[in-house]
Design an enzyme around this catalytic site. Structure first.
Site, PDB file in Angstrom:
ATOM      1  N   LYS A 118       0.843  -1.203   0.000  1.00 52.96           N
ATOM      2  CA  LYS A 118       0.000   0.000   0.000  1.00 52.96           C
ATOM      3  C   LYS A 118       0.878   1.253   0.000  1.00 52.96           C
ATOM      4  O   LYS A 118       1.838   1.338   0.762  1.00 52.96           O
ATOM      5  CB  LYS A 118      -0.900   0.001   1.236  1.00 52.96           C
ATOM      6  CG  LYS A 118      -1.812   1.205   1.341  1.00 52.96           C
ATOM      7  CD  LYS A 118      -2.680   1.128   2.591  1.00 52.96           C
ATOM      8  CE  LYS A 118      -3.542   2.367   2.732  1.00 52.96           C
ATOM      9  NZ  LYS A 118      -2.752   3.587   2.991  1.00 52.96           N
ATOM     10  N   HIS A 161      -1.480   8.016   1.358  1.00 54.97           N
ATOM     11  CA  HIS A 161      -1.718   7.895   2.797  1.00 54.97           C
ATOM     12  C   HIS A 161      -2.676   8.982   3.295  1.00 54.97           C
ATOM     13  O   HIS A 161      -2.507   9.543   4.372  1.00 54.97           O
ATOM     14  CB  HIS A 161      -0.397   7.955   3.565  1.00 54.97           C
ATOM     15  CG  HIS A 161      -0.420   7.197   4.864  1.00 54.97           C
ATOM     16  ND1 HIS A 161       0.005   5.904   4.974  1.00 54.97           N
ATOM     17  CD2 HIS A 161      -0.812   7.552   6.110  1.00 54.97           C
ATOM     18  CE1 HIS A 161      -0.120   5.495   6.232  1.00 54.97           C
ATOM     19  NE2 HIS A 161      -0.624   6.482   6.936  1.00 54.97           N
ATOM     20  N   ASP A 163      -7.071   4.344  -2.639  1.00 54.90           N
ATOM     21  CA  ASP A 163      -7.808   5.133  -1.651  1.00 54.90           C
ATOM     22  C   ASP A 163      -7.434   6.601  -1.809  1.00 54.90           C
ATOM     23  O   ASP A 163      -6.549   6.963  -2.564  1.00 54.90           O
ATOM     24  CB  ASP A 163      -7.580   4.632  -0.223  1.00 54.90           C
ATOM     25  CG  ASP A 163      -6.196   4.952   0.334  1.00 54.90           C
ATOM     26  OD1 ASP A 163      -5.422   5.707  -0.286  1.00 54.90           O
ATOM     27  OD2 ASP A 163      -5.878   4.451   1.425  1.00 54.90           O
ATOM     28  N   GLY A 209     -11.659   5.810   4.082  1.00 55.38           N
ATOM     29  CA  GLY A 209     -11.091   6.083   5.402  1.00 55.38           C
ATOM     30  C   GLY A 209     -11.915   7.013   6.252  1.00 55.38           C
ATOM     31  O   GLY A 209     -12.771   6.573   7.026  1.00 55.38           O
ATOM     32  N   ARG A 210     -11.666   8.315   6.139  1.00 55.77           N
ATOM     33  CA  ARG A 210     -12.249   9.291   7.066  1.00 55.77           C
ATOM     34  C   ARG A 210     -13.769   9.196   7.238  1.00 55.77           C
ATOM     35  O   ARG A 210     -14.255   9.340   8.366  1.00 55.77           O
ATOM     36  CB  ARG A 210     -11.840  10.705   6.650  1.00 55.77           C
ATOM     37  CG  ARG A 210     -10.356  10.999   6.896  1.00 55.77           C
ATOM     38  CD  ARG A 210      -9.986  12.389   6.376  1.00 55.77           C
ATOM     39  NE  ARG A 210      -8.594  12.742   6.644  1.00 55.77           N
ATOM     40  CZ  ARG A 210      -7.580  12.533   5.815  1.00 55.77           C
ATOM     41  NH1 ARG A 210      -7.805  11.928   4.654  1.00 55.77           N
ATOM     42  NH2 ARG A 210      -6.357  12.898   6.139  1.00 55.77           N
TER      43      ARG A 210
END
Length: 339
Positions: free
Chosen positions: A212, A236, A267, A290-291
């Site tokens: 990743k 990231h 992502d 994610g968030r």
């Protein structure tokens, strides 16, 4: 439970670490690392959003895709959609600590499984973070993927053995964590890896191995040469290096170079099912979120995570209807245009 309730409760629980902004674009939290923001000016975080916004959809309604199928598959595991929960850690210093690390990652993995997909787990300066993820995966019958920081080789291999014991579907390293500020603050040695070191890690396990944090064609090709099963195109979340491009900007060239050699995941800036459609059209085979799932977890637990994943899947299905895509494999460059 509804989205409004989840957002209201999350705003209170996150105690300002995340403002739960109407539009999650990194402006309010720029430079807040530790925290939920992007590093430095926050440009890398914002670029993820801008890159996705630079693409428009080609609306088509003269076709037979009346009831699209969003199902996907990853390493032999059937998924309700290609949308998965991204690996996240650090509830005390990134999210305010209202819920524990174990509670948080349990919500991500459980909510993802309930939505018919996979939750990924992360690693951090406190060894309990990685352990919490493995416990959550084991509790959900292996329906999760643990990701390890780019630590010393022996430490990573030990972490891989523990992932195998937990029944994980795959395992990997977020190589983009090589310069993570929070790890440095806690005195944890992390750093870049050579192609030979990645080969060693791939050879150390029978599980599919994921790398990743790939953002260039040359490193995507190196990852393929090293034998990885999948890469995640990712900066990231804009939390590592200021002024990187958005993931959607580099995805097409990476897909052109290595699609078919490795599974391509991505992502960064994913907020809706329409974003997912765009990334699939640009060459991804799966998408990590994610968030938004932090808001789901802090505002509604596993049920809140499931609610948001289900919402994105419904949005993806609607977008497939209006772009003429009956299955996930039908989504390609014909559904988008830049500008």
């Amino acid at each position: 439970m509804d989205l409004k309730t989840v957002r209201t409760q999350a705003k209170e629980s996150l105690k300002g670490y995340c403002r739960v902004c109407p539009i999650c674009d990194g402006r309010a939290c720029a430079g807040e690392v530790p925290g939920m923001g992007g590093t430095g000016t926050g440009v890398s975080f914002k670029n993820n959003l801008h890159a996705l916004a630079s693409y428009s959809l080609n609306m088509r309604t003269l076709h037979g895709a009346k009831d699209p199928d969003t199902k996907a598959e990853l390493f032999g595991t059937k998924l309700s959609s290609p949308i998965m929960g991204a690996p996240m850690t650090g509830t005390p210093y990134n999210m305010g600590g209202t819920i524990s690390e174990r509670e948080f990652i349990g919500m991500i993995v459980s909510g993802s499984r309930q939505a018919g997909t996979l939750g990924w787990t992360g690693d951090g300066a406190d060894p309990a973070m990685y352990t919490s993820g493995l416990e959550a995966i084991a509790e959900e019958q292996g329906k999760g993927i643990p990701i390890i920081k780019p630590r010393e080789q022996k430490v990573i291999i030990d972490c891989i053995r523990r992932a195998e014991a937990a029944g994980a579907k795959a395992v990997g390293v977020d190589i983009d964590g090589a310069g993570l500020v929070t790890m440095a603050l806690k005195g944890q040695p992390v750093g870049p890896k050579t192609k030979e070191e990645i080969k060693e890690l791939v050879a150390s396990t029978k599980l599919p191995f994921i790398l990743k944090g790939i953002m260039t064609v040359d490193e995507a090709e190196m990852a393929a040469q090293a034998g990885v099963s999948a890469i995640v195109v990712s900066n990231h979340g804009g939390r590592i290096l200021d002024f990187t491009p958005g993931a959607a900007s580099v995805l097409p060239s990476i897909a052109a170079a290595v699609k078919g050699k490795v599974t391509i995941l991505v992502d960064g800036g994913v907020r809706t099912g329409v974003d997912v459609l765009k990334l699939l059209a640009l060459g991804a085979e799966g998408v990590l979120v994610g968030r938004p799932l932090v808001v789901g977890a802090f505002g509604g637990g596993a049920e809140g995570v499931k609610l948001l994943l289900d919402k994105m899947t419904a949005e993806l299905k609607q977008a497939m209807i209006l772009t003429g895509c009956q299955t996930i494999k039908d989504i390609d460059s014909k559904v988008i245009q830049q500008g």
